[in-house]
Every structure is written in structure tokens, then in C-alpha cells.
Design a protein around this motif. Structure first.
Motif, PDB file in Angstrom:
ATOM      1  N   ALA A  16       0.116   1.817   2.780  1.00 28.32           N
ATOM      2  CA  ALA A  16      -0.939   0.837   3.069  1.00 28.32           C
ATOM      3  C   ALA A  16      -1.024  -0.244   1.981  1.00 28.32           C
ATOM      4  CB  ALA A  16      -2.276   1.540   3.267  1.00 28.32           C
ATOM      5  N   PRO A  17      -1.112   0.117   0.696  1.00 29.63           N
ATOM      6  CA  PRO A  17      -1.149  -0.945  -0.316  1.00 29.63           C
ATOM      7  C   PRO A  17       0.151  -1.728  -0.412  1.00 29.63           C
ATOM      8  CG  PRO A  17      -1.096   1.217  -1.360  1.00 29.63           C
ATOM      9  CD  PRO A  17      -1.330   1.447   0.100  1.00 29.63           C
ATOM     10  N   LEU A  18       1.279  -1.080  -0.157  1.00 24.01           N
ATOM     11  CA  LEU A  18       2.570  -1.779  -0.208  1.00 24.01           C
ATOM     12  C   LEU A  18       2.634  -2.870   0.857  1.00 24.01           C
ATOM     13  CD1 LEU A  18       5.529  -2.172  -1.048  1.00 24.01           C
ATOM     14  CD2 LEU A  18       6.116  -0.214   0.412  1.00 24.01           C
ATOM     15  N   VAL A  19       2.259  -2.544   2.089  1.00 26.01           N
ATOM     16  CA  VAL A  19       2.312  -3.528   3.173  1.00 26.01           C
ATOM     17  C   VAL A  19       1.270  -4.629   2.944  1.00 26.01           C
ATOM     18  CG1 VAL A  19       2.023  -3.820   5.674  1.00 26.01           C
ATOM     19  CG2 VAL A  19       3.308  -1.872   4.787  1.00 26.01           C
ATOM     20  N   ALA A  20       0.116  -4.249   2.398  1.00 19.98           N
ATOM     21  CA  ALA A  20      -0.896  -5.260   2.064  1.00 19.98           C
ATOM     22  C   ALA A  20      -0.380  -6.221   0.999  1.00 19.98           C
ATOM     23  CB  ALA A  20      -2.174  -4.582   1.589  1.00 19.98           C
ATOM     24  N   ALA A  21       0.350  -5.682   0.022  1.00 19.07           N
ATOM     25  CA  ALA A  21       0.901  -6.519  -1.048  1.00 19.07           C
ATOM     26  C   ALA A  21       1.928  -7.511  -0.517  1.00 19.07           C
ATOM     27  CB  ALA A  21       1.522  -5.641  -2.133  1.00 19.07           C
ATOM     28  N   PRO A  47      10.277  10.754  -5.433  1.00 10.12           N
ATOM     29  CA  PRO A  47      11.447  11.340  -4.776  1.00 10.12           C
ATOM     30  C   PRO A  47      12.135  10.341  -3.842  1.00 10.12           C
ATOM     31  CG  PRO A  47       9.511  12.762  -4.562  1.00 10.12           C
ATOM     32  CD  PRO A  47       9.034  11.461  -5.095  1.00 10.12           C
ATOM     33  N   ALA A  48      13.460  10.401  -3.796  1.00  7.23           N
ATOM     34  CA  ALA A  48      14.234   9.417  -3.034  1.00  7.23           C
ATOM     35  C   ALA A  48      13.868   9.407  -1.554  1.00  7.23           C
ATOM     36  CB  ALA A  48      15.724   9.686  -3.205  1.00  7.23           C
ATOM     37  N   ASP A  49      13.640  10.593  -0.948  1.00  9.24           N
ATOM     38  CA  ASP A  49      13.354  10.617   0.493  1.00  9.24           C
ATOM     39  C   ASP A  49      12.004   9.976   0.804  1.00  9.24           C
ATOM     40  OD1 ASP A  49      11.947  12.738  -0.697  1.00  9.24           O
ATOM     41  OD2 ASP A  49      12.187  14.078   1.013  1.00  9.24           O
ATOM     42  N   LEU A  50      11.018  10.207  -0.063  1.00  6.49           N
ATOM     43  CA  LEU A  50       9.695   9.624   0.143  1.00  6.49           C
ATOM     44  C   LEU A  50       9.747   8.099  -0.016  1.00  6.49           C
ATOM     45  CD1 LEU A  50       6.677   9.880   0.635  1.00  6.49           C
ATOM     46  CD2 LEU A  50       6.389  10.411  -1.808  1.00  6.49           C
ATOM     47  N   VAL A  51      10.483   7.634  -1.014  1.00  7.30           N
ATOM     48  CA  VAL A  51      10.645   6.191  -1.211  1.00  7.30           C
ATOM     49  C   VAL A  51      11.346   5.577   0.001  1.00  7.30           C
ATOM     50  CG1 VAL A  51      11.723   4.401  -2.631  1.00  7.30           C
ATOM     51  CG2 VAL A  51      10.673   6.397  -3.725  1.00  7.30           C
ATOM     52  N   GLU A  52      12.414   6.244   0.468  1.00  2.71           N
ATOM     53  CA  GLU A  52      13.175   5.716   1.608  1.00  2.71           C
ATOM     54  C   GLU A  52      12.302   5.596   2.847  1.00  2.71           C
ATOM     55  OE1 GLU A  52      16.891   6.917   4.585  1.00  2.71           O
ATOM     56  OE2 GLU A  52      16.628   8.066   2.726  1.00  2.71           O
ATOM     57  N   LEU A  53      11.540   6.638   3.168  1.00  2.00           N
ATOM     58  CA  LEU A  53      10.716   6.595   4.372  1.00  2.00           C
ATOM     59  C   LEU A  53       9.603   5.555   4.236  1.00  2.00           C
ATOM     60  CD1 LEU A  53      10.127   7.596   7.175  1.00  2.00           C
ATOM     61  CD2 LEU A  53       8.766   9.451   6.197  1.00  2.00           C
ATOM     62  N   THR A  54       9.015   5.460   3.058  1.00  2.00           N
ATOM     63  CA  THR A  54       7.972   4.452   2.827  1.00  2.00           C
ATOM     64  C   THR A  54       8.519   3.050   3.091  1.00  2.00           C
ATOM     65  OG1 THR A  54       6.874   5.877   1.192  1.00  2.00           O
ATOM     66  CG2 THR A  54       6.334   3.541   1.133  1.00  2.00           C
ATOM     67  N   LEU A  55       9.725   2.780   2.611  1.00  2.00           N
ATOM     68  CA  LEU A  55      10.325   1.462   2.820  1.00  2.00           C
ATOM     69  C   LEU A  55      10.737   1.245   4.273  1.00  2.00           C
ATOM     70  CD1 LEU A  55      12.419   1.108  -0.467  1.00  2.00           C
ATOM     71  CD2 LEU A  55      10.373  -0.192   0.177  1.00  2.00           C
ATOM     72  N   VAL A  56      11.250   2.278   4.931  1.00  3.92           N
ATOM     73  CA  VAL A  56      11.597   2.157   6.356  1.00  3.92           C
ATOM     74  C   VAL A  56      10.367   1.752   7.163  1.00  3.92           C
ATOM     75  CG1 VAL A  56      12.178   3.510   8.429  1.00  3.92           C
ATOM     76  CG2 VAL A  56      13.601   3.701   6.385  1.00  3.92           C
ATOM     77  N   ARG A  81       3.281  -5.215  -7.649  1.00  7.38           N
ATOM     78  CA  ARG A  81       2.255  -5.714  -6.725  1.00  7.38           C
ATOM     79  C   ARG A  81       1.661  -4.594  -5.880  1.00  7.38           C
ATOM     80  NH1 ARG A  81       5.015  -9.597  -3.022  1.00  7.38           N
ATOM     81  NH2 ARG A  81       6.944  -8.794  -3.929  1.00  7.38           N
ATOM     82  N   ALA A  82       2.499  -3.656  -5.464  1.00  6.36           N
ATOM     83  CA  ALA A  82       2.000  -2.543  -4.644  1.00  6.36           C
ATOM     84  C   ALA A  82       1.043  -1.669  -5.453  1.00  6.36           C
ATOM     85  CB  ALA A  82       3.167  -1.715  -4.118  1.00  6.36           C
ATOM     86  N   MET A  83       1.371  -1.417  -6.703  1.00  9.02           N
ATOM     87  CA  MET A  83       0.471  -0.627  -7.560  1.00  9.02           C
ATOM     88  C   MET A  83      -0.849  -1.353  -7.772  1.00  9.02           C
ATOM     89  SD  MET A  83      -0.145   2.126  -9.288  1.00  9.02           S
ATOM     90  CE  MET A  83       1.267   3.009  -9.993  1.00  9.02           C
ATOM     91  N   PRO A 103       9.744  -5.264   1.019  1.00  7.25           N
ATOM     92  CA  PRO A 103       8.751  -4.418   0.334  1.00  7.25           C
ATOM     93  C   PRO A 103       9.298  -3.758  -0.928  1.00  7.25           C
ATOM     94  CG  PRO A 103       9.476  -3.403   2.384  1.00  7.25           C
ATOM     95  CD  PRO A 103      10.038  -4.782   2.383  1.00  7.25           C
ATOM     96  N   ALA A 104      10.619  -3.593  -1.021  1.00  3.79           N
ATOM     97  CA  ALA A 104      11.184  -2.999  -2.248  1.00  3.79           C
ATOM     98  C   ALA A 104      10.837  -3.843  -3.469  1.00  3.79           C
ATOM     99  CB  ALA A 104      12.700  -2.856  -2.114  1.00  3.79           C
TER     100      ALA A 104
END
Length: 428
Positions: A101-106, A270-279, A303-305, A295-296
Motif C-alpha cells: 500500500a505505501p509503495l503504490v502510494a509513493a 526475503p527475495a520472494d516477498l520482495v518479488e511478489l510485492t513488486l509484481v 519513498r516507500a518507507m 516501484p523498485a
């Protein structure tokens, strides 16, 4: 909505005999059940008939519309940003809403994430966030709107007047063996999500041992049904079917998952969590025409933080406060040398038994309880190596949790076959 009257038993017979319910029958039965005119045992019979005989696309679409019409419908079209929401069908360690949510808002969108609490082995987003000292889940509609305008993201409890028919029917399905009916699952999820009023929706439909739907074909069918419902309602909808045969990330619990989500926002995790968040972030941004934004970059440059910290603080939380830590821990050791397999369901049930989840809606959860993995599927381990740590405030729960984990961490001489994180993408 039609005021035409029907006999509930005739509606039941139509579906029992594999007939197609008319628009007027659907409008009436959903409205009459919500008002208490159709008895629980009658709706139970209709739900079982739907489970056994299914519904056409037109029936599911009309049923969903009738459930939306039972309550209020929000409208965010006047926001200064395009609005997009995400829904996950739930799994073990599925904490993606928190960084997402904060990543997409950023990246320029508005994310009204109206979320729920956990029940059984799947964790609830609100339970996780309530581990943050001071954070509050209940906001008024003016507060939600103001936060979306100012910050672009809100994660909060759904207002009680969205699709009240669903709340009543959901409880009935739970005790009548009809939870698995795909038309009823799809209409339950989509009635609430469409009523939330966003212009676009991304669905994360889980498949595998830790998911509600264990088989890929079932998960794809559910994804297709929900995409069709969103499309029919004028909401741009896309689904990704993602793997839940093992834990997502390395934690299952409340504060444990918040900590891991903050690691993602800080550029790690973790790599899988980062990957899914970005997908999911890329799907959400593309759905509202912001696909030129990567978003990466927003994860990497902070900005996301920043968006996370503002979002937490806006709801009374202290983003700098230490997260709760369970008073007791117990390690789980590898039973043999070899390659580790991890069963998501076993870990989810263990976390629930440790106090991270609830078996009844009114139960409280422990903020610090859960399971932390030190090794993941495919890792080579040695007998006696620490592969997980159990966390709880009530040590008498350890034995019960360990029972859930029997067979949950098998070790074999050969590495498990790699499984894709994203199995399929489903669009209109």
C-alpha cells in the motif's frame, strides 16, 4: 431492485434442479435473506444447491450486484489520484499488503485497502498492524478520504455498511459446509471490493497447500470468476495466481510479519516477498495508467518507507516504537541431513496455535506469537540444525504447535523441484 415476491422454496428448487435463477429471483432472495424474511435453513439449502450445481456468469454477476445493493457503496472518483485496491485470498506469511500500500502510494496512486482480521491459519492484516503501538484500525469515511487525499494510502477496517448481505451469508456458509462454492466465494470477495469504490482492482489468488484453494485449476477458476465479476461491474480487474505451497517470506505471525515488511520497505527482506510485492505493485500501477513508474525505484530511494511512516503515524501508530516480542521461544531442529521442504499449512496452523491467530472471531491474538524460519524450501540442512523458532507468551502452547509441525519440515536426499511464484495471470 425488483419488489416482486417469490416463495423461497421455489428459488431453492430452481437451483436444485440445475435451473438458472432469474434476475428478479436473485434480487429478491438476497434482499429477503438480509431482512430476515428468508430463513437460515432456506438460504442454507440454496447455498448447498449452488455448491453442487454452480452458477452461470450472469447469475454470479447479478448475485454480486444484489449483495452490493444491500448496503452502501463508496466512491473515490473525486480523489486527486487514481484509486486501486488489492485483494489476496490469504495464505501463510502473506504480508504483502503492508509494504504494498505505501509503495503504490509513493508511485502516485491512491490505495484504499479495507482489510479484515485473521481466522484459522491465515493471518489478518489488521491483526498484524495492531502490533504497532498506538495504531488504530477503525476510521470514519471522512478520515479515510482525508488520508487518501493527503498520503495516498490507508489500511483500515471496512465500514460496517458495505455489503451487509455478505456478512450474514459468510457466517452461514461457515457452518453449513458451503464455504468452497466458487460462485459464493467470488461474490463474497467482489461484493465488498466493488462496494469499496476503487476504479481498479488487482487480485492475488493463492494456490497450494497453505491456500484456501489447494489445486491450481480451482484457483484459476476462482480468479477467472472474480475478474469477470469486476469487469461486469465496470472495475478494471486483473488477477495473478501465486504460489502458497510454502511460507511467503520467513515469518508467520503478527509483529514478526510487520518487522519483515519494514525490512522490505528498507530495501531488504526475503527475495520472494520482495518479488511478489513488486509484481503486485506493477499490476496495480498499470491498472491505473501509471506503468511508466518503476516501484523498485521507490523501494530503493526510501519513498516507500517515507509513505509507510506517514501512513502508520496518521492512524495513531508510532513507526519508531519497538514491536512486541513474545516472552518465550522454542527452536525447531532439522530431523536429518538433506534438502528442506516446508509445508505452508503446517506452519500456519502452528502459528495459529501459538496465539497468532484465532478460532473464533471474538478471540484476542498475541502480537508477538508466530513462527520464524531460519531455513526455507530447498535449503541444504544438517541434522540438529535450527530451522525455525516458535514464539509465544504462553509456553503451554508449544506442545500443541509442535504437533502441527509434525511432517511440516521433511528433509530429503534430493532438492525439491523449483515452483514459480506466479503461476498464471488472468485478465478480462
Amino acid at each position: 431492485m425488483s419488489q416482486q415476491q417469490f416463495a423461497a422454496v421455489d428459488v431453492i428448487r430452481t437451483k436444485r434442479d440445475r435451473g438458472e435463477l432469474s434476475d428478479a429471483q436473485i434480487d429478491w432472495v438476497v434482499d429477503a435473506y438480509t431482512r430476515g424474511e428468508v430463513a437460515e435453513e432456506q438460504m442454507s439449502a440454496l447455498a448447498m444447491a449452488v455448491l453442487l450445481n454452480g452458477m452461470t456468469r450472469a447469475e454470479v454477476s447479478r448475485w454480486t450486484g444484489a449483495m452490493i445493493a444491500s448496503g452502501a457503496r463508496l466512491d473515490f472518483t473525486d480523489l486527486p489520484r487514481p484509486s486501486v485496491d488489492k485483494h489476496s485470498t490469504g495464505g501463510v506469511g502473506d504480508k504483502t499488503t503492508l509494504p504494498l500500500a505505501p509503495l503504490v502510494a509513493a508511485c502516485g496512486a491512491a490505495v484504499p485497502q479495507l482489510s479484515g482480521r485473521g481466522l484459522g491459519h491465515t493471518g489478518g492484516t489488521l491483526d498484524k498492524l495492531e502490533a504497532i503501538p498506538g495504531w488504530r484500525a477503525s476510521l470514519t469515511l471522512p478520515e479515510i478520504r482525508a488520508q487518501l487525499t493527503d498520503l495516498g494510502a490507508v489500511i483500515c477496517a471496512a465500514t460496517g455498511d458495505l455489503a451487509p448481505a455478505d456478512k450474514k451469508l459468510y457466517a452461514l456458509r461457515d457452518v453449513t459446509g458451503t464455504v468452497e462454492a466458487i460462485p459464493l466465494i467470488a461474490s463474497s470477495i467482489m461484493s465488498k471490493k466493488i462496494a469499496e469504490g476503487t476504479s481498479a482492482l488487482v487480485l492475488d489468488v493463492k494456490t497450494g497447500s497453505g491456500a484456501f484453494m489447494k489445486e491450481l485449476a480451482q484457483s484459476v477458476e476462482l480468479a477467472r470468476t472474480m475478474v469477470d465479476l469486476g469487469t461486469d461491474a465496470g472495475v478494471r480487474t486483473v488477477a495473478v495466481v501465486t504460489d502458497m505451497s510454502t511460507v511467503l517470506g520467513r515469518t508467520a505471525g503478527n509483529a514478526l510479519e510487520v518487522r519483515e515488511s519494514v525490512e522490505v520497505l528498507a530495501g531488504g527482506g526475503p527475495a520472494d516477498l520482495v518479488e511478489l510485492t513488486l509484481v503486485l505493485a506493477r499490476e496495480m500501477l498499470a491498472a491505473v495508467g501509471l506503468d511508466a513508474v518503476d516501484p523498485a525505484d521507490a523501494l530503493a530511494d526510501g519513498r516507500a518507507m517515507d509513505a509507510w511512516r506517514r501512513m502508520v503515524a496518521a492512524q495513531g501508530g508510532d513507526p519508531d516504537a519497538p514491536l512486541p516480542v513474545a516472552r518465550h521461544t522454542q527452536d525447531v531442529l532439522a530431523p536429518a541431513d538433506g534438502f528442506l521442504h516446508v509445508d505452508a499449512m503446517a506452519v500456519g496452523v502452528a502459528a495459529w496455535r501459538l496465539g497468532a491467530g484465532r478460532s473464533r472471531r471474538e478471540e484476542a491474538v498475541q502480537a508477538g506469537a508466530g513462527v520464524e524460519l531460519h531455513a526455507v524450501r530447498g535449503d541444504r540442512v544438517r541434522a540438529g540444525q535450527r530451522i525455525a523458532t516458535l514464539h509465544t507468551d504462553t509456553p503451554e502452547r508449544f506442545e500443541w504447535a509442535v504437533q502441527a509441525l509434525e511432517g511440516g519440515f521433511p528433509v530429503s536426499a534430493t532438492a525439491p523441484e523449483p515452483v514459480p511464484l506466479v503461476h498464471q495471470r488472468v485478465t478480462a
